[in-house]
Design a protein around this motif. Structure first.
Motif, PDB file in Angstrom:
ATOM      1  N   UNK A   1     -11.333   9.252 -10.717  1.00  0.00           N
ATOM      2  CA  UNK A   1     -10.530  10.363 -11.216  1.00  0.00           C
ATOM      3  C   UNK A   1      -9.142  10.333 -10.603  1.00  0.00           C
ATOM      4  N   UNK A   2      -8.231  11.051 -11.265  1.00  0.00           N
ATOM      5  CA  UNK A   2      -6.870  11.229 -10.784  1.00  0.00           C
ATOM      6  C   UNK A   2      -6.612  12.713 -10.577  1.00  0.00           C
ATOM      7  N   UNK A   3      -5.907  13.039  -9.506  1.00  0.00           N
ATOM      8  CA  UNK A   3      -5.442  14.396  -9.268  1.00  0.00           C
ATOM      9  C   UNK A   3      -4.030  14.522  -9.829  1.00  0.00           C
ATOM     10  N   UNK A   4      -3.731  15.685 -10.401  1.00  0.00           N
ATOM     11  CA  UNK A   4      -2.475  15.900 -11.132  1.00  0.00           C
ATOM     12  C   UNK A   4      -1.530  16.736 -10.287  1.00  0.00           C
ATOM     13  N   UNK A   5      -0.260  16.340 -10.296  1.00  0.00           N
ATOM     14  CA  UNK A   5       0.772  17.030  -9.526  1.00  0.00           C
ATOM     15  C   UNK A   5       2.077  16.948 -10.304  1.00  0.00           C
ATOM     16  N   UNK A   6       3.082  17.677  -9.885  1.00  0.00           N
ATOM     17  CA  UNK A   6       4.393  17.618 -10.537  1.00  0.00           C
ATOM     18  C   UNK A   6       5.012  16.238 -10.347  1.00  0.00           C
ATOM     19  N   UNK A   7       5.451  15.569 -11.426  1.00  0.00           N
ATOM     20  CA  UNK A   7       6.048  14.235 -11.299  1.00  0.00           C
ATOM     21  C   UNK A   7       7.509  14.312 -10.889  1.00  0.00           C
ATOM     22  N   UNK A   8       8.051  13.145 -10.515  1.00  0.00           N
ATOM     23  CA  UNK A   8       9.452  13.065 -10.089  1.00  0.00           C
ATOM     24  C   UNK A   8      10.379  12.662 -11.229  1.00  0.00           C
ATOM     25  N   UNK A   9       9.808  12.412 -12.418  1.00  0.00           N
ATOM     26  CA  UNK A   9      10.604  11.991 -13.570  1.00  0.00           C
ATOM     27  C   UNK A   9      10.213  12.824 -14.788  1.00  0.00           C
ATOM     28  N   UNK A  10      11.159  12.957 -15.710  1.00  0.00           N
ATOM     29  CA  UNK A  10      10.904  13.754 -16.910  1.00  0.00           C
ATOM     30  C   UNK A  10       9.874  13.091 -17.816  1.00  0.00           C
TER      31      UNK A  10
ATOM     32  N   UNK B   1       0.807  -1.213   0.000  1.00  0.00           N
ATOM     33  CA  UNK B   1       0.000   0.000   0.000  1.00  0.00           C
ATOM     34  C   UNK B   1       0.840   1.263   0.000  1.00  0.00           C
ATOM     35  N   UNK B   2       1.893   1.303   0.812  1.00  0.00           N
ATOM     36  CA  UNK B   2       2.760   2.474   0.869  1.00  0.00           C
ATOM     37  C   UNK B   2       3.564   2.612  -0.421  1.00  0.00           C
ATOM     38  N   UNK B   3       4.051   1.499  -0.948  1.00  0.00           N
ATOM     39  CA  UNK B   3       4.827   1.551  -2.188  1.00  0.00           C
ATOM     40  C   UNK B   3       3.982   2.029  -3.359  1.00  0.00           C
ATOM     41  N   UNK B   4       2.707   1.619  -3.395  1.00  0.00           N
ATOM     42  CA  UNK B   4       1.821   2.092  -4.460  1.00  0.00           C
ATOM     43  C   UNK B   4       1.629   3.606  -4.370  1.00  0.00           C
ATOM     44  N   UNK B   5       1.554   4.134  -3.132  1.00  0.00           N
ATOM     45  CA  UNK B   5       1.505   5.590  -2.959  1.00  0.00           C
ATOM     46  C   UNK B   5       2.728   6.225  -3.615  1.00  0.00           C
ATOM     47  N   UNK B   6       3.904   5.636  -3.384  1.00  0.00           N
ATOM     48  CA  UNK B   6       5.138   6.192  -3.952  1.00  0.00           C
ATOM     49  C   UNK B   6       5.100   6.177  -5.476  1.00  0.00           C
ATOM     50  N   UNK B   7       4.612   5.081  -6.056  1.00  0.00           N
ATOM     51  CA  UNK B   7       4.547   4.983  -7.516  1.00  0.00           C
ATOM     52  C   UNK B   7       3.679   6.100  -8.079  1.00  0.00           C
ATOM     53  N   UNK B   8       2.460   6.255  -7.548  1.00  0.00           N
ATOM     54  CA  UNK B   8       1.565   7.287  -8.079  1.00  0.00           C
ATOM     55  C   UNK B   8       2.140   8.680  -7.851  1.00  0.00           C
ATOM     56  N   UNK B   9       2.679   8.938  -6.650  1.00  0.00           N
ATOM     57  CA  UNK B   9       3.216  10.268  -6.361  1.00  0.00           C
ATOM     58  C   UNK B   9       4.372  10.601  -7.291  1.00  0.00           C
ATOM     59  N   UNK B  10       5.188   9.618  -7.618  1.00  0.00           N
ATOM     60  CA  UNK B  10       6.319   9.846  -8.515  1.00  0.00           C
ATOM     61  C   UNK B  10       5.867  10.110  -9.941  1.00  0.00           C
ATOM     62  N   UNK B  11       4.715   9.545 -10.311  1.00  0.00           N
ATOM     63  CA  UNK B  11       4.183   9.762 -11.658  1.00  0.00           C
ATOM     64  C   UNK B  11       3.472  11.105 -11.784  1.00  0.00           C
ATOM     65  N   UNK B  12       3.193  11.769 -10.649  1.00  0.00           N
ATOM     66  CA  UNK B  12       2.463  13.025 -10.698  1.00  0.00           C
ATOM     67  C   UNK B  12       0.965  12.837 -10.774  1.00  0.00           C
ATOM     68  N   UNK B  13       0.482  11.673 -10.367  1.00  0.00           N
ATOM     69  CA  UNK B  13      -0.946  11.373 -10.354  1.00  0.00           C
ATOM     70  C   UNK B  13      -1.308  10.796  -8.990  1.00  0.00           C
ATOM     71  N   UNK B  14      -2.561  11.007  -8.577  1.00  0.00           N
ATOM     72  CA  UNK B  14      -3.042  10.322  -7.393  1.00  0.00           C
ATOM     73  C   UNK B  14      -4.493   9.932  -7.604  1.00  0.00           C
ATOM     74  N   UNK B  15      -4.819   8.623  -7.433  1.00  0.00           N
ATOM     75  CA  UNK B  15      -6.191   8.177  -7.669  1.00  0.00           C
ATOM     76  C   UNK B  15      -7.098   8.553  -6.501  1.00  0.00           C
ATOM     77  N   UNK B  16      -8.284   9.046  -6.817  1.00  0.00           N
ATOM     78  CA  UNK B  16      -9.304   9.266  -5.794  1.00  0.00           C
ATOM     79  C   UNK B  16     -10.212   8.048  -5.844  1.00  0.00           C
ATOM     80  N   UNK B  17      -9.939   7.085  -4.988  1.00  0.00           N
ATOM     81  CA  UNK B  17     -10.607   5.788  -5.044  1.00  0.00           C
ATOM     82  C   UNK B  17     -12.111   5.957  -4.879  1.00  0.00           C
ATOM     83  N   UNK B  18     -12.862   5.295  -5.739  1.00  0.00           N
ATOM     84  CA  UNK B  18     -14.312   5.340  -5.686  1.00  0.00           C
ATOM     85  C   UNK B  18     -14.923   6.451  -6.501  1.00  0.00           C
ATOM     86  N   UNK B  19     -14.109   7.392  -6.981  1.00  0.00           N
ATOM     87  CA  UNK B  19     -14.645   8.526  -7.730  1.00  0.00           C
ATOM     88  C   UNK B  19     -14.201   8.550  -9.184  1.00  0.00           C
TER      89      UNK B  19
END
Length: 717
Positions: A615-624, A595-613
């Motif tokens: 949609x994804x929230x967009x943020x600055x990614x950690x990779x080009x 569960x924690x590692x999946x958080x890291x994957x999404x945060x590094x991609x610049x996306x975060x899933x809003x479970x049940x809704x």
């Protein structure tokens, strides 16, 4: 289905050096990593879950059987996906690999006149206080010529194993209580108790010249020895060495899965953490197709759902994106568990009991089911799924929620309100408007959980957290939730306090490293055996726990709903920079089945899933650049202006500046909002982000949707 690992008997999960603990720094049991053999079925990064499997211990020895259970230091450890190897202090080189339902061990012995491989079928759990799993019943049969089988009933589950040991010329015997049974071919134990348990199993013994290799092949099943043998023969053939074949096959499957998320750029340390996080995200849950011991039908049987509380926010959405077939199998299995046992499980291990872990949360499977239905995932019978979703809402805490609109622990009020919302979405999509309206009406009861005078949750009991940790969850009506807090400025001020912005303690170097941006104020971490007072003082800070627990994993993204995605960028950037590393202790808390590692994957991609809704929230990614292999092709995230920044593992002496999204396009069209629909990710496309070192106006004027936006007049009720 099968995992295998060196077994020390200590925490965590049987491979480690510590006593089991829930708070503070764990106490060491011994100084170095050591092993008394190699066991099967492990948890993955869980906390104090009490039962950790570690069934069927295999021990290569050059000592007498009396010394079984002694642990030897491990040297020259090496590991990759699907492979583990180490040398015991006795000079035996040990290698293990696994297949879908098999494990294969290969032992290379030094010269010995009495080498042996001992199989202990009585092993289970941890070798520490209250950690042992005691079998209830067992039978073992030695069939001669390197073949044997047995079934051990543990926690209500009959685990069967069929063994082939490639050891020509060696003797084969049963043993009990560390004594050989000459000429015996079968052991039966009808009722075993903690006080009557004596170790038992099989032994293969003979002379070994230096470099002699012995291969042990084990097929497992939860449906008897015949199916265990069939599983072994299907994956390994009937005879002959197969270690390299099974290892290559498993390595290939892991390679395919790990290639489903690819990143470009980033420092070596950041790329290593990212690859490790993706691997951890895909270890659990386990699937034993056609192996349920509780119902006779074929189909997926998922276990090690440890627990939905840990994995529903980030990990299940990741599975839906890159391994949608397995995500659908998980949901099909959960529906079947609910059908057979009466509850959707919050946690589900290889043991009957869907009502375990109920204190953690309620109705969490409903979020994944709502997302799956909206995405058209799998071939589930949705009318049947809806029956169980509705029924489950009325069980346990749900009965009080139905009658009163409020339950304690208060967090279950939020869970059940959200579960009603998710179920209403499925009901409406299936055309049942009356049911959907009824469910949506109850979904509005989330407001009953909050004190209007403070904008925080009511006083209550909280599972591993406090009211601040749980008060910033992403709900289905964030617009109304922010209004309840006094408006956007007041809500942002509350979030700023929670995340430590503007802390009164001067910022300085902490624990030999610079402070992360946004986390002001020195915080003393608890030591060994912290007192209740020490822990209470820490919780009283009302600060973000730094990802070491689940309640506030999604809280950094709450800023999006108040028009401050820049704050999200600062907090997530700080976490990715300072809270993860490449060495031992490289995670800021328990990984909790990925569960924690999946958080890291999404945060590094610049996306975060809003479970049940959906949609994804967009943020600055950690990779080009990053690419997700999805059913629709590829979803690519490209970030112009991106800078590769070091992370804490690099030992840098400065805090890298945060990068912010300045503008965005989705498939060539301007993206003014800070969210995108999950369907847009799943069908593939291109998200381009322009990054810069200073916050911009991007995302400040639009807000992610809330259900009150669609009601006449908006607002809360």
């Amino acid at each position: 289905m099968v995992s295998a690992c060196a077994y020390s008997g200590a925490y965590p999960t049987g491979y480690g050096r510590y006593r089991k603990n829930t708070e503070g720094v764990p106490e060491e049991l011994f100084d170095t990593l050591q092993a008394s053999g190699f066991t099967h079925f492990q948890q993955s990064g869980t906390g104090a879950i009490r039962k950790y499997y570690n069934y069927v211990r295999v021990t290569p020895m050059v000592q007498p059987l009396d010394e079984l259970g002694e642990a030897w230091p491990l040297r020259d450890e090496t590991a990759s996906a699907g492979y583990y190897a180490a040398t015991l202090d006795t000079g035996i080189r040990c290698e293990i690999t696994v297949g879908e339902k098999v494990a294969v061990h290969r032992y290379t012995f030094p010269e010995s006149s009495s080498a042996r491989v001992v199989v202990d079928l009585s092993c289970g759990g941890l070798a520490i206080e209250h950690g042992r799993t005691v079998p209830l019943r067992a039978q073992v049969e030695s069939m001669g010529r390197g073949h044997a089988q047995g079934t051990v009933v543990l926690e209500g589950v009959p685990l069967s194993v069929y063994l082939q040991v490639d050891s020509p010329g060696w003797r084969q015997m049963l043993w009990h209580d560390r004594r050989l049974i000459e000429g015996g071919t079968r052991l039966d134990f009808d009722s075993i108790r903690q006080t009557t348990l004596r170790p038992f199993g099989l032994l293969f013994m003979g002379s070994a010249r230096a470099g002699r290799t012995i291969e042990v092949r084990l097929g497992f099943s939860l449906r008897g020895c015949d199916q265990a043998r069939e599983n072994l023969e299907r994956e390994c053939g009937e005879e002959g060495p197969v270690f390299d074949l099974v290892r290559a096959r498993t390595s290939g499957r892991w390679g395919d899965h790990l290639s489903r998320v690819e990143v470009d750029g980033g420092t070596p340390a950041r790329r290593q953490v990212m690859a490790t996080a993706l691997y951890h995200s895909l270890i659990k849950p386990c699937f034993g197709d056609d192996e349920s011991p509780f119902w006779p039908a074929s189909g997926p049987f998922a276990f090690d759902v440890c627990t939905m509380w840990d994995i529903y926010k980030a990990q299940i959405p990741l599975l839906m994106a890159i391994v949608p077939d397995r995500a659908a199998d998980l949901l099909e299995s959960l529906i079947r568990v609910c059908e057979e046992e009466g509850n959707f499980p919050i946690g589900y291990r290889m043991a009957r009991g869907a009502d375990r872990f109920f204190r953690q949360g309620s109705a969490l499977a409903h979020t994944a089911l709502a997302d799956a239905h909206a995405l058209g995932l799998g071939g589930l019978d949705w009318s049947w799924a809806l029956v169980h979703m509705v029924d489950d809402l009325r069980r346990l805490y749900g009965e009080d929620f139905l009658e009163q609109g409020l339950v304690h622990p208060i967090t279950h009020t939020l869970d059940l309100a959200y579960g009603h919302h998710c179920t209403a979405k499925v009901a409406r999509a299936l055309g049942d408007k009356r049911l959907a309206d009824e469910l949506e009406e109850r979904a509005r009861n989330w407001v009953n959980a909050f004190e209007r005078s403070t904008g925080l949750l009511r006083d209550s009991e909280f599972y591993e957290g406090g009211k601040w940790n749980y008060s910033f969850r992403l709900l289905h009506d964030m617009r109304a939730r922010i209004a309840l807090a006094g408006g956007e400025d007041a809500f942002v001020a509350m979030l700023d306090r929670f995340f430590g912005f503007g802390g009164s303690v001067p910022v300085g170097r902490q624990a030999g490293r610079p402070p992360a941006a946004g986390f002001a104020g020195a915080v003393t971490q608890p030591g060994r055996r912290p007192s209740a007072e020490e822990m209470a003082a820490g919780y009283a800070l009302n600060r973000f726990e730094g990802l070491n627990n689940e309640p506030d994993m999604d809280a950094p993204w709450a800023y999006h709903y108040a028009g401050r995605p820049d704050r999200t960028a600062e907090i997530v950037h700080a976490a990715l920079t300072w809270q993860f590393g490449t060495g031992a202790g490289g995670l800021p808390g328990n990984d909790d089945s990925g569960g924690l590692s999946a958080w890291y994957v999404w945060a590094s991609l610049g996306l975060f899933p809003v479970a049940g809704q959906g949609r994804f929230l967009v943020n600055a990614p950690a990779f080009a650049r990053a690419a997700l292999r999805v059913d629709g092709g590829e979803f690519v995230i490209e970030a112009s202006g991106h800078r590769d920044e070091p992370i804490g593992a690099d030992g840098v002496e400065h805090t890298p500046p945060t990068q912010y999204v300045r503008s965005a396009t989705l498939n060539g069209r301007p993206l003014e909002t800070t969210h995108i629909n999950a369907s847009e990710v799943h069908r593939g496309g291109l998200l381009r982000l322009e990054l810069g070192p200073e916050p911009s106006q991007w995302g400040r004027s639009a807000r992610p949707p809330s259900v009150s936006d669609a009601r006449p007049g908006g607002g809360t009720t």
